[in-house]
Design an enzyme around this catalytic site. Sequence first.
Site, PDB file in Angstrom:
ATOM      1  N   GLU A 116       0.969   5.677  12.616  1.00  0.00           N
ATOM      2  CA  GLU A 116      -0.417   5.296  12.924  1.00  0.00           C
ATOM      3  C   GLU A 116      -0.574   3.791  13.148  1.00  0.00           C
ATOM      4  O   GLU A 116      -1.317   3.366  14.022  1.00  0.00           O
ATOM      5  CB  GLU A 116      -1.311   5.753  11.758  1.00  0.00           C
ATOM      6  CG  GLU A 116      -2.751   5.941  12.147  1.00  0.00           C
ATOM      7  CD  GLU A 116      -3.521   6.627  11.024  1.00  0.00           C
ATOM      8  OE1 GLU A 116      -3.147   7.756  10.647  1.00  0.00           O
ATOM      9  OE2 GLU A 116      -4.477   6.026  10.529  1.00  0.00           O
ATOM     10  N   ASP A 117       0.103   3.004  12.341  1.00  0.00           N
ATOM     11  CA  ASP A 117      -0.194   1.556  12.342  1.00  0.00           C
ATOM     12  C   ASP A 117       0.946   0.649  12.798  1.00  0.00           C
ATOM     13  O   ASP A 117       0.811  -0.575  12.763  1.00  0.00           O
ATOM     14  CB  ASP A 117      -0.631   1.123  10.936  1.00  0.00           C
ATOM     15  CG  ASP A 117      -1.972   1.730  10.557  1.00  0.00           C
ATOM     16  OD1 ASP A 117      -2.763   2.013  11.478  1.00  0.00           O
ATOM     17  OD2 ASP A 117      -2.222   1.930   9.368  1.00  0.00           O
TER      18      ASP A 117
ATOM     19  N   ASP B 206      -3.194   8.620  -1.063  1.00  0.00           N
ATOM     20  CA  ASP B 206      -3.690   7.584  -0.143  1.00  0.00           C
ATOM     21  C   ASP B 206      -5.146   7.240  -0.467  1.00  0.00           C
ATOM     22  O   ASP B 206      -5.518   6.067  -0.546  1.00  0.00           O
ATOM     23  CB  ASP B 206      -3.569   8.125   1.291  1.00  0.00           C
ATOM     24  CG  ASP B 206      -3.798   7.055   2.347  1.00  0.00           C
ATOM     25  OD1 ASP B 206      -3.503   5.866   2.082  1.00  0.00           O
ATOM     26  OD2 ASP B 206      -4.264   7.413   3.445  1.00  0.00           O
TER      27      ASP B 206
ATOM     28  N   HIS C 289       0.807  -1.228   0.000  1.00  0.00           N
ATOM     29  CA  HIS C 289       0.000   0.000   0.000  1.00  0.00           C
ATOM     30  C   HIS C 289       0.842   1.281   0.000  1.00  0.00           C
ATOM     31  O   HIS C 289       0.695   2.108  -0.913  1.00  0.00           O
ATOM     32  CB  HIS C 289      -1.007  -0.031   1.157  1.00  0.00           C
ATOM     33  CG  HIS C 289      -1.630   1.284   1.448  1.00  0.00           C
ATOM     34  ND1 HIS C 289      -2.468   1.927   0.550  1.00  0.00           N
ATOM     35  CD2 HIS C 289      -1.504   2.124   2.513  1.00  0.00           C
ATOM     36  CE1 HIS C 289      -2.843   3.094   1.068  1.00  0.00           C
ATOM     37  NE2 HIS C 289      -2.269   3.238   2.246  1.00  0.00           N
TER      38      HIS C 289
ATOM     39  N   HIS D 200       3.843   6.935   5.375  1.00  0.00           N
ATOM     40  CA  HIS D 200       2.657   7.628   5.897  1.00  0.00           C
ATOM     41  C   HIS D 200       1.851   6.864   6.935  1.00  0.00           C
ATOM     42  O   HIS D 200       1.155   7.466   7.749  1.00  0.00           O
ATOM     43  CB  HIS D 200       1.753   8.127   4.755  1.00  0.00           C
ATOM     44  CG  HIS D 200       0.865   7.081   4.158  1.00  0.00           C
ATOM     45  ND1 HIS D 200       1.255   6.287   3.118  1.00  0.00           N
ATOM     46  CD2 HIS D 200      -0.402   6.698   4.458  1.00  0.00           C
ATOM     47  CE1 HIS D 200       0.268   5.460   2.792  1.00  0.00           C
ATOM     48  NE2 HIS D 200      -0.746   5.686   3.592  1.00  0.00           N
ATOM     49  N   ASP D 201       1.948   5.542   6.962  1.00  0.00           N
ATOM     50  CA  ASP D 201       1.183   4.776   7.955  1.00  0.00           C
ATOM     51  C   ASP D 201       2.052   4.229   9.086  1.00  0.00           C
ATOM     52  O   ASP D 201       1.560   3.479   9.924  1.00  0.00           O
ATOM     53  CB  ASP D 201       0.449   3.609   7.270  1.00  0.00           C
ATOM     54  CG  ASP D 201      -0.837   4.051   6.588  1.00  0.00           C
ATOM     55  OD1 ASP D 201      -1.437   5.054   7.036  1.00  0.00           O
ATOM     56  OD2 ASP D 201      -1.241   3.408   5.606  1.00  0.00           O
TER      57      ASP D 201
END
Length: 174
Positions: A71-72, A128, A41, A67-68
Amino acid sequence: MLSLGKTKEPVAVLLATLKFAAAKHSRQRRKDLVATPYINHPIEVAEVLSRIGGITDLPTLQAAILHDTIEDTDTSPQELEDHFGQEVRLLVQEVTDDKSLPKQERKRLQVEHAPTLSTRAKVIKLGDKICNVSEITPTEPAEWPLQRKLEYFDWAEKVAEAAIQSLKSTSTLF
Ligand code: ZN
């Protein structure tokens, strides 16, 4: 610690960024039927920005790949700064949701904050959303009912619209 953000060669910087993100997302899978590795992704988001958006700005492409991560995964902002410098760290933080908030509130804030993001962050948000929306098909994610898919399209459109509206008033991207 060796600061990769100071490396001169953009290709080396980009590869180091990919390696870092791949390690961080290594145990995660997407929600599709074949459980695609999660790293596909962020790579796709960066590739879309490069191919469709014509983006060559290195910090934007690095932040798209990362980018994630906050957050993840267990990645901390400080870790990003140590590896890739302040500019990339700030950009990733700009596109990171506050996970202490309930999901609906986070989604609402994405729409509200989209016009106030920096141009680079807006571009990453758009990439995204393009990638996430294109992954939703009649059969995937398998566990999502049709109503949830339609609601997702609706929400993604609102975020994209809010980002695009304010991008139009910007004459130069970078
Ligand atoms: Zn994403």
